[in-house]
Enzyme design. Sequence first.
Site, PDB file in Angstrom:
ATOM      1  N   PHE A 235       0.795  -1.223  -0.030  1.00  0.00           N
ATOM      2  CA  PHE A 235      -0.001   0.105  -0.125  1.00  0.00           C
ATOM      3  C   PHE A 235       0.795   1.186   0.045  1.00  0.00           C
ATOM      4  O   PHE A 235       0.253   2.277  -0.069  1.00  0.00           O
ATOM      5  CB  PHE A 235      -0.988   0.097   1.214  1.00  0.00           C
ATOM      6  CG  PHE A 235      -1.991  -1.033   1.432  1.00  0.00           C
ATOM      7  CD1 PHE A 235      -2.997  -1.418   0.454  1.00  0.00           C
ATOM      8  CD2 PHE A 235      -1.657  -2.267   2.245  1.00  0.00           C
ATOM      9  CE1 PHE A 235      -3.940  -2.435   0.589  1.00  0.00           C
ATOM     10  CE2 PHE A 235      -2.311  -3.189   2.340  1.00  0.00           C
ATOM     11  CZ  PHE A 235      -3.505  -3.504   1.323  1.00  0.00           C
TER      12      PHE A 235
ATOM     13  N   GLY B 188       6.040  -4.162  11.454  1.00  0.00           N
ATOM     14  CA  GLY B 188       4.792  -4.451  10.505  1.00  0.00           C
ATOM     15  C   GLY B 188       5.272  -4.145   9.406  1.00  0.00           C
ATOM     16  O   GLY B 188       5.617  -3.223   8.237  1.00  0.00           O
TER      17      GLY B 188
ATOM     18  N   ASP C  37       6.960  -9.100  12.478  1.00  0.00           N
ATOM     19  CA  ASP C  37       5.381  -9.046  12.231  1.00  0.00           C
ATOM     20  C   ASP C  37       4.836 -10.119  12.701  1.00  0.00           C
ATOM     21  O   ASP C  37       5.684 -11.151  12.356  1.00  0.00           O
ATOM     22  CB  ASP C  37       5.286  -8.510  10.847  1.00  0.00           C
ATOM     23  CG  ASP C  37       3.777  -8.390  10.411  1.00  0.00           C
ATOM     24  OD1 ASP C  37       2.857  -9.030  10.926  1.00  0.00           O
ATOM     25  OD2 ASP C  37       3.679  -7.657   9.734  1.00  0.00           O
TER      26      ASP C  37
ATOM     27  N   HIS D 189      -3.152  -0.433  13.057  1.00  0.00           N
ATOM     28  CA  HIS D 189      -3.527   0.799  13.422  1.00  0.00           C
ATOM     29  C   HIS D 189      -4.625   1.267  14.222  1.00  0.00           C
ATOM     30  O   HIS D 189      -5.225   2.283  13.936  1.00  0.00           O
ATOM     31  CB  HIS D 189      -3.914   1.626  11.814  1.00  0.00           C
ATOM     32  CG  HIS D 189      -2.880   1.711  10.979  1.00  0.00           C
ATOM     33  ND1 HIS D 189      -1.296   1.409  11.171  1.00  0.00           N
ATOM     34  CD2 HIS D 189      -2.643   1.972   9.777  1.00  0.00           C
ATOM     35  CE1 HIS D 189      -0.549   1.611  10.387  1.00  0.00           C
ATOM     36  NE2 HIS D 189      -1.073   2.186   9.397  1.00  0.00           N
TER      37      HIS D 189
ATOM     38  N   ASP E  56       1.196   6.503   7.267  1.00  0.00           N
ATOM     39  CA  ASP E  56      -0.202   6.613   7.403  1.00  0.00           C
ATOM     40  C   ASP E  56      -0.770   7.796   8.386  1.00  0.00           C
ATOM     41  O   ASP E  56      -1.721   7.381   9.311  1.00  0.00           O
ATOM     42  CB  ASP E  56      -1.004   5.405   7.462  1.00  0.00           C
ATOM     43  CG  ASP E  56      -0.774   4.389   6.627  1.00  0.00           C
ATOM     44  OD1 ASP E  56      -0.538   4.716   5.433  1.00  0.00           O
ATOM     45  OD2 ASP E  56      -0.829   3.228   6.780  1.00  0.00           O
TER      46      ASP E  56
END
Length: 214
Positions: free
Chosen positions: A22, A47, A72, A145, A171
Amino acid sequence: MSSPGIVLDQELLTAAVEAAGFMPADEGRALAEAALAAPDGPILEVGSYLGKSTLYLAAAARARGGKVVTVDHHRGSEEHQVGWEYHDPGLVDPHLGKIDTLPGFRRAIAAAGAEDVVVAVVARAEEFAALWAAPLAFLFLDGSHTDESAQRDLASWTPHLAAGGVLAIHDVFPDPADGGQAPYRIYRKALESGDYVELTGCGSLRLLRRSPAS
């Protein structure tokens, strides 16, 4: 800190752009450049999902002659679960009925030829943080998140960041209409602590340098 004239590994940078994930290319390159310019020491990512951001960091790590450590649990964040916006049925382990991003992550790292610079740890970030001892030069927070998990990542990993080290948070959206607020809140918390000065970021990527006196 990287020596003048050291540049990102272009093959890994290209692999990162082409990998599933992403992160926009401009933010990924900014992440890699920031890691390249960080002081000497380990690069660590919280992550990794399918490895796109890991490959950006690997492009810096290889150029620096070092490695990137990524942690992760590979069971996916909340938004990856059934019924959520970013759920991908192809990532569900048919035997367990659970998300498993580790096979895809390993394929991406192997296909890019980055296994020599990526050290992958399969664990919950806060549990691995309790075992970590080395001062970090660069810390990238891009895990789950939710407020709870984002705050936990900040609390468990930033004590390991060396003075002069760089904290990157992905983000970060000041406007709730653009995205979730948990990363924005940990960014504000770090900045308002007085322990960091802000560097030039890119898009939703924020970069903070830990003050020498913090």
